[in-house]
Design a protein around this motif. Structure first.
Motif, PDB file in Angstrom:
ATOM      1  N   GLN A 149      -9.191   1.341   1.933  1.00  0.00           N
ATOM      2  CA  GLN A 149      -8.592   1.527   3.261  1.00  0.00           C
ATOM      3  C   GLN A 149      -8.406   2.992   3.561  1.00  0.00           C
ATOM      4  OE1 GLN A 149      -5.061  -0.729   2.915  1.00  0.00           O
ATOM      5  NE2 GLN A 149      -6.067  -2.669   3.386  1.00  0.00           N
ATOM      6  N   MET A 150      -9.170   3.443   4.542  1.00  0.00           N
ATOM      7  CA  MET A 150      -9.030   4.841   4.955  1.00  0.00           C
ATOM      8  C   MET A 150      -9.210   4.886   6.460  1.00  0.00           C
ATOM      9  SD  MET A 150     -11.150   7.027   2.141  1.00  0.00           S
ATOM     10  CE  MET A 150     -12.596   6.017   2.181  1.00  0.00           C
ATOM     11  N   PRO A 151      -8.540   5.833   7.095  1.00  0.00           N
ATOM     12  CA  PRO A 151      -8.777   5.974   8.531  1.00  0.00           C
ATOM     13  C   PRO A 151     -10.189   6.503   8.754  1.00  0.00           C
ATOM     14  CG  PRO A 151      -7.343   7.719   7.722  1.00  0.00           C
ATOM     15  CD  PRO A 151      -7.588   6.799   6.569  1.00  0.00           C
ATOM     16  N   SER A 173      -1.970  13.065  -2.226  1.00  0.00           N
ATOM     17  CA  SER A 173      -1.260  13.072  -3.495  1.00  0.00           C
ATOM     18  C   SER A 173      -2.010  12.238  -4.541  1.00  0.00           C
ATOM     19  CB  SER A 173       0.135  12.502  -3.259  1.00  0.00           C
ATOM     20  OG  SER A 173       0.821  12.409  -4.462  1.00  0.00           O
ATOM     21  N   PHE A 174      -2.419  11.049  -4.119  1.00  0.00           N
ATOM     22  CA  PHE A 174      -3.157  10.198  -5.047  1.00  0.00           C
ATOM     23  C   PHE A 174      -4.491  10.844  -5.404  1.00  0.00           C
ATOM     24  CE2 PHE A 174      -5.894   6.731  -6.332  1.00  0.00           C
ATOM     25  CZ  PHE A 174      -5.076   6.039  -7.216  1.00  0.00           C
ATOM     26  N   ASN A 226     -14.093   3.524   6.544  1.00  0.00           N
ATOM     27  CA  ASN A 226     -13.392   2.993   5.377  1.00  0.00           C
ATOM     28  C   ASN A 226     -14.351   2.879   4.194  1.00  0.00           C
ATOM     29  OD1 ASN A 226     -14.806   0.529   5.498  1.00  0.00           O
ATOM     30  ND2 ASN A 226     -13.220  -0.400   6.817  1.00  0.00           N
ATOM     31  N   GLN A 232       0.643   3.570  -3.347  1.00  0.00           N
ATOM     32  CA  GLN A 232       0.025   4.891  -3.239  1.00  0.00           C
ATOM     33  C   GLN A 232       0.799   5.922  -4.072  1.00  0.00           C
ATOM     34  OE1 GLN A 232      -2.834   4.596  -2.094  1.00  0.00           O
ATOM     35  NE2 GLN A 232      -3.186   5.732  -0.207  1.00  0.00           N
ATOM     36  N   ASP A 268       6.225  12.235  -5.310  1.00  0.00           N
ATOM     37  CA  ASP A 268       5.749  10.872  -5.066  1.00  0.00           C
ATOM     38  C   ASP A 268       6.843   9.842  -5.300  1.00  0.00           C
ATOM     39  OD1 ASP A 268       3.133  11.072  -4.137  1.00  0.00           O
ATOM     40  OD2 ASP A 268       2.469  11.730  -6.119  1.00  0.00           O
ATOM     41  N   LYS A 314      -5.310   0.462  -7.747  1.00  0.00           N
ATOM     42  CA  LYS A 314      -4.979   1.883  -7.877  1.00  0.00           C
ATOM     43  C   LYS A 314      -4.173   2.161  -9.124  1.00  0.00           C
ATOM     44  CE  LYS A 314      -5.687   4.030  -3.591  1.00  0.00           C
ATOM     45  NZ  LYS A 314      -5.204   4.812  -2.455  1.00  0.00           N
ATOM     46  N   ASP A 363     -10.296   9.770  -1.011  1.00  0.00           N
ATOM     47  CA  ASP A 363      -9.043   9.061  -0.708  1.00  0.00           C
ATOM     48  C   ASP A 363      -8.300   9.846   0.360  1.00  0.00           C
ATOM     49  OD1 ASP A 363      -6.447   7.810  -0.793  1.00  0.00           O
ATOM     50  OD2 ASP A 363      -7.022   7.031  -2.766  1.00  0.00           O
ATOM     51  N   ASP A 364      -7.742   9.154   1.326  1.00  0.00           N
ATOM     52  CA  ASP A 364      -7.035   9.862   2.399  1.00  0.00           C
ATOM     53  C   ASP A 364      -5.633  10.267   1.969  1.00  0.00           C
ATOM     54  OD1 ASP A 364      -6.547   6.992   2.430  1.00  0.00           O
ATOM     55  OD2 ASP A 364      -5.252   7.408   4.155  1.00  0.00           O
ATOM     56  N   ASP A 365      -5.155   9.701   0.863  1.00  0.00           N
ATOM     57  CA  ASP A 365      -3.820  10.054   0.378  1.00  0.00           C
ATOM     58  C   ASP A 365      -3.954  11.272  -0.533  1.00  0.00           C
ATOM     59  OD1 ASP A 365      -0.953   8.251  -0.410  1.00  0.00           O
ATOM     60  OD2 ASP A 365      -1.474  10.159  -1.352  1.00  0.00           O
ATOM     61  N   HIS A 415       0.832  -1.195   0.000  1.00  0.00           N
ATOM     62  CA  HIS A 415       0.000   0.000   0.000  1.00  0.00           C
ATOM     63  C   HIS A 415       0.873   1.253   0.000  1.00  0.00           C
ATOM     64  CE1 HIS A 415      -3.753   2.184   1.059  1.00  0.00           C
ATOM     65  NE2 HIS A 415      -2.885   3.017   1.618  1.00  0.00           N
ATOM     66  N   ASP A 455     -11.248   4.970  -2.008  1.00  0.00           N
ATOM     67  CA  ASP A 455     -10.212   4.041  -1.525  1.00  0.00           C
ATOM     68  C   ASP A 455     -10.884   3.083  -0.528  1.00  0.00           C
ATOM     69  OD1 ASP A 455      -7.894   2.825  -0.810  1.00  0.00           O
ATOM     70  OD2 ASP A 455      -6.939   4.596   0.066  1.00  0.00           O
ATOM     71  N   GLN A 463      -5.406   0.057  10.122  1.00  0.00           N
ATOM     72  CA  GLN A 463      -6.701   0.440   9.567  1.00  0.00           C
ATOM     73  C   GLN A 463      -7.449  -0.782   9.070  1.00  0.00           C
ATOM     74  OE1 GLN A 463      -5.775   3.257   6.569  1.00  0.00           O
ATOM     75  NE2 GLN A 463      -5.155   4.794   8.079  1.00  0.00           N
ATOM     76  N   ARG A 465       8.775   9.703  -2.294  1.00  0.00           N
ATOM     77  CA  ARG A 465       8.028   9.013  -1.246  1.00  0.00           C
ATOM     78  C   ARG A 465       8.176   7.501  -1.395  1.00  0.00           C
ATOM     79  NH1 ARG A 465       1.951  10.096  -1.522  1.00  0.00           N
ATOM     80  NH2 ARG A 465       1.400   8.178  -0.418  1.00  0.00           N
ATOM     81  N   SER A 505      -5.276  14.046  -5.544  1.00  0.00           N
ATOM     82  CA  SER A 505      -5.179  15.151  -6.504  1.00  0.00           C
ATOM     83  C   SER A 505      -4.800  14.625  -7.884  1.00  0.00           C
ATOM     84  CB  SER A 505      -4.185  16.198  -6.014  1.00  0.00           C
ATOM     85  OG  SER A 505      -2.873  15.699  -6.140  1.00  0.00           O
ATOM     86  N   ALA A 506      -3.948  13.568  -7.941  1.00  0.00           N
ATOM     87  CA  ALA A 506      -3.544  13.025  -9.239  1.00  0.00           C
ATOM     88  C   ALA A 506      -4.739  12.420  -9.964  1.00  0.00           C
ATOM     89  CB  ALA A 506      -2.452  11.981  -9.044  1.00  0.00           C
ATOM     90  N   GLY A 562       0.800   4.885  -7.796  1.00  0.00           N
ATOM     91  CA  GLY A 562      -0.493   5.149  -8.413  1.00  0.00           C
ATOM     92  C   GLY A 562      -0.632   6.627  -8.736  1.00  0.00           C
ATOM     93  N   ALA A 563      -0.209   7.455  -7.782  1.00  0.00           N
ATOM     94  CA  ALA A 563      -0.317   8.899  -7.995  1.00  0.00           C
ATOM     95  C   ALA A 563       0.540   9.330  -9.181  1.00  0.00           C
ATOM     96  CB  ALA A 563       0.103   9.636  -6.738  1.00  0.00           C
ATOM     97  N   ARG A 569      -1.193   8.270 -12.424  1.00  0.00           N
ATOM     98  CA  ARG A 569      -2.342   9.135 -12.748  1.00  0.00           C
ATOM     99  C   ARG A 569      -1.872  10.504 -13.223  1.00  0.00           C
ATOM    100  NH1 ARG A 569      -4.093   5.278 -13.774  1.00  0.00           N
ATOM    101  NH2 ARG A 569      -4.817   3.779 -12.239  1.00  0.00           N
ATOM    102  N   ASN A 570      -0.859  11.022 -12.552  1.00  0.00           N
ATOM    103  CA  ASN A 570      -0.342  12.334 -12.948  1.00  0.00           C
ATOM    104  C   ASN A 570       0.235  12.288 -14.352  1.00  0.00           C
ATOM    105  OD1 ASN A 570      -0.830  14.362 -11.019  1.00  0.00           O
ATOM    106  ND2 ASN A 570       0.633  13.369  -9.606  1.00  0.00           N
TER     107      ASN A 570
END
Lengths: 619, 207
Positions: B57-59, B15-16, B62, A404, A440, B105, B11-13, A400, B55, A483, A443, B18-19, A407-408, A411-412
């Motif tokens: 999985q999210m805090p 960056s993902f 979910n 993440q 990213d 994803k 999505d909680d990420d 994950h 997504d 989570q 990251r 916005s992309a 994936g970003a 997409r970008n």
């Protein structure tokens, strides 16, 4: 034969016997001068007894006078030896007084010997015969010579000298000797003096019977001395026994040295002389013929360890730890092989506290060191396997974490392509996209670096590190997992904690392990009640305590210690190595790891880490 | 009534988020982005057309919980899931609960765009169905309670006599009700009536 002849002969022979015995006693060791003085004293008593016998049986005044004159020689010896005997035997009395007495008696005797003038009588008036012990014995009468007073003065000095010496001995604690010797000398001298005064000055009807007095004194002294001789005998026995004991303990020591495989060495600091045992030479590889000096020994010490060895020696010489010297170091043998030694020693000082020698024992610990190193490697290997298996458990989280940003990026990139298809592309948007892609990528790279760090095999390299950074990093690693398992994770870490000394990767492993365990413990708990708390606080005693508390069922009290045993597991797929590895890691950091149950239910795993001293804190 | 359908990305990420928003916007969709499920539920326009791309999985809430919550609303727009890794149990559950799709994803853009289009089409269709059904149901509102009872029997193919017996009324009264029903609903035959009831789905909805 007359009774007087028999008795006086017996006196003389008794004295002579004792003189011979004590002369021999003295002669054997030639150390106890009191014995020689006593022997002289006894000889003179014998001589005097003989002279007395001659006097008592004298038939003419000339015969009597001659015997009396000659009697002054044993008398001189007698008085002088009493003086010096007391001086030597009691080890007391004034030396000048002893010499004065000797001098006066010599001066008293000298004119007699030179001129033949009798010191007691100026003129012999006649010889009387009186009844003594049932027979007739000769007694002189004449005009007393005042010179006699000189001799009697010397006798008074002797009394004073003996009294003084006895008091000194008494005060010193030798009460028995003081009483026996001092008392008897005084008593018999008074008796002798009294009889002599009666004889010479009062012209008493009494033969000269000093010998009775003399014999009494000789007997008392002999009795006293015999105690010493007996005591000496006992001492000899004791000495023998202690020699046996000494040999026994020497043998025991030798056995201990041999069994413990100790190489013994002594360094004489004054003469810079080195003595070593055979085993030592064997260890250092020096043949018995080769002369040893400090330089030769230093040549054998591994160059990397030489500074430490020198420092340890200097510390010991400076008196640190009571002069104890202790170090483990390597030798480099001429063939290039290495040998580990453990050396323990001590600096010995003289009365002023100046170091005079160093003594010690060294032991070959190569095998132990090798085993320790193997154990270390093995432990690292096990720890590594633990990390690998832990990463397996975290694989979904890690996927994950990496997917993440990837994936970003994807997409970008796709978005950018679409923007570029426009007749007038929005360059600002594309620039923003590229910036995000770079971010990213970094990251994802960081996640991979972290993972690689955990996968790498390495030993513990302790560095100052910030515990709150470490805790947030690790929490981030398990966040996704938490989570997915619907576990609420909280971090209770003050920001201003001091740095700890530790190895980042190994400590991450410990924390990951505790967190995964904590989450596993929550599997059977209602989703809303699955809580995991990570806390840290500054402890007294320069440590930071980290706690991982779960809201699970807790650990049964009797298994709180057991959970750290290898292969103990409650999980279907568990290896039972996580906690033992974690404990080893924490202990290698100088900390402790233990389990307890929280008051509110659930288990708490706590560990401590030593805080770094201020001057080495990270910038 | 031509509100453009909106793709809601949750999505909680950041960056993902916005992309993905960027890509879908570039692909021509109207997009709104939310950092959490709660934010989305509170911030969306309740009646607007669209779909959700969330997504798993999210805090906090979910993805699957979001799906359940969305289903309870008056405008249950279709939901698509994105996930970091193939999580079979979650995907099975999501699909069983009616998720439009379950994508990785890093699935190809085309797949995502196609899935979003499919979801939007489904939303449009479902909205259509819902509005038609609502119109139909409105026609049934004219019927009395008794007429509805009779209608229920009629669509099950029962004879007047049986209906009279079941409801304990006179057979002629049944006939009167049937006439009222056909007149009010404007249908000619029982077949037409049955189709209408089916389309409006009034009985299954009330059972």
């Amino acid at each position: 034969m007359s009774a007087v002849t028999i008795i006086w002969s017996m006196f003389a022979s008794a004295c002579l016997t004792m003189a011979v015995i004590y002369f021999l006693v003295w002669y054997r060791s030639r150390a106890e001068w009191a014995h020689l003085w006593f022997s002289l004293l006894a000889v003179s008593a014998a001589g005097f007894a003989y002279a007395e016998l001659v006097m008592m049986t004298a038939s003419t005044p000339a015969e009597f006078l001659s015997a009396m004159l000659w009697a002054h020689i044993p008398l001189f010896v007698w008085l002088v030896s009493i003086t010096w005997f007391v001086k030597v035997y009691l080890a007391a009395g004034r030396t000048w007084l002893a010499w004065t007495i000797t001098g006066i008696r010599a001066a008293f005797l000298l004119p007699t010997l030179l001129t033949g003038v009798h010191p007691n009588y100026l003129e012999m008036t006649g010889l009387r015969h009186i009844q003594f012990l049932g027979e007739s014995v000769a007694v002189a009468s004449g005009v007393p010579n005042p010179w006699t007073l000189v001799g009697q003065f010397a006798t008074l000095l002797i009394m004073a000298f003996v009294a003084d010496a006895s008091i000194t001995a008494w005060r010193r604690g030798d009460r028995r000797k003081a009483l026996m010797i001092g008392g008897s000398v005084e008593f018999f001298i008074i008796a002798g003096l009294g009889s002599s005064m009666l004889l010479v000055w009062a012209d008493a009807e009494l033969p000269i019977v000093y010998s009775v007095v003399n014999l009494g004194l000789v007997v008392v002294m002999a009795f006293e001395l015999s105690r010493d001789v007996l005591r000496a005998g006992e001492l000899v026995e004791e000495l023998k026994a202690s020699e046996v004991g000494l040999r026994e303990s020497e043998e025991r020591m030798a056995l201990a040295v041999e069994v413990a495989d100790l190489a013994i060495w002594t360094l004489d600091l004054d003469r810079n002389n080195i003595w070593v045992s055979d085993r030592w030479r064997e260890l250092f590889g020096y043949p018995a013929s080769e002369r040893l000096d400090g330089e030769a020994i230093r040549q054998r010490v591994h160059p990397d360890d030489l500074p430490a060895v020198n420092a340890a020696q200097e510390r010991a010489l400076a008196g640190a730890n009571g002069g104890a010297y202790q170090i483990e170091y390597r030798l480099r043998m001429p063939d290039g092989s290495e040998r580990w030694l453990s050396s323990h020693g001590r600096v010995e000082t003289n009365a002023e506290g100046r170091p005079i020698r160093m003594r010690g024992a060294s032991r070959d610990i190569t095998t132990r060191k090798r085993r320790e190193q193997e154990m270390l490697l093995l432990r690292q290997e096990v720890a590594h396997v633990g990390r690998v298996s832990m990463l397996g458990q975290l694989s979904s989280s890690l996927a994950h974490e990496i997917n993440q940003p990837l994936g970003a990026i994807l997409r970008n990139a796709e978005a950018a392509e679409l923007f570029l298809n426009h007749p007038s592309p929005d360059l600002d948007e594309i620039r923003a996209i590229l910036g995000d892609i770079r971010k990213d990528d970094q990251r994802a790279g960081a996640v991979i670096d972290r993972m690689r760090g955990l996968l790498k095999r390495h030993g513990i390299e302790a560095r100052p590190l910030d515990i709150s950074d470490l805790l947030s990093e690790v929490s981030a690693l398990v966040r996704v997992d938490a989570q997915a398992r619907q576990v609420t994770m909280t971090l209770d870490v003050p920001r201003d904690l001091p740095a700890v000394r530790g190895d980042r990767v190994h400590l991450q492993q410990v924390l990951l392990n505790l967190l995964i365990n904590g989450m596993d413990a929550l599997a059977d708990i209602r989703p809303g009640d699955r809580r995991l708390q990570v806390s840290a606080r500054l402890n007294g005693g320069g440590t930071i305590e980290v706690g991982v508390t779960d809201s699970g069922p807790g650990v049964p009290a009797d298994q709180l210690a057991q959970v750290f045993e290898a292969f103990y597991t409650t999980k279907a797929s568990g290896m039972g190595m996580g906690l033992p590895i974690s404990r080893t890691i924490i202990e290698a950091h100088g900390g402790k790891l233990w389990a307890e149950n929280a008051a509110a239910g659930g288990a708490v795993f706590r560990f401590t880490l030593p805080v770094v001293q201020k001057e080495t804190a990270p910038v | 009534l031509t509100i453009p359908p909106t793709v809601h990305i949750v999505d909680d990420d950041a960056s993902f988020l916005s992309a993905t928003a960027r890509l879908l916007r570039a692909s021509g969709f109207t997009v709104s982005a939310f950092g959490s499920a709660a934010e989305f539920l509170a911030g969306r326009e309740t009646d607007a057309p669209g779909c959700v791309l969330a997504d798993v999985q999210m805090p906090g809430m979910n993805g699957l919980e979001l799906q359940a919550a969305l289903a309870q609303t008056a405008n249950p727009i279709p939901i698509l899931f994105l996930t970091g890794q193939g999580d079979i149990p979650s995907s099975v559950r999501a699909m069983r609960e009616g998720a439009e799709d379950f994508l990785e994803k890093r699935a190809p853009k085309e797949q995502i765009v196609a899935a979003v289009e499919r979801a939007l089409a489904r939303d449009a269709r479902e909205r259509d169905d819902r509005s038609r059904q609502q119109a139909l149901r409105a026609r049934f509102d004219a019927l009395t309670k008794r007429e509805l009872e009779v209608l229920a029997h009629v669509v099950r193919g029962k004879l007047n006599k049986q209906i009279a017996g079941d409801l304990d009324i006179h057979e002629r009264t049944v006939k009167l009700h049937r006439t009222a029903i056909t007149t009010k609903l404007g249908v000619q035959s029982v077949a037409e009536l049955t189709r209408l009831v089916d389309e409006a789905d009034i009985f299954s909805a009330k059972d």
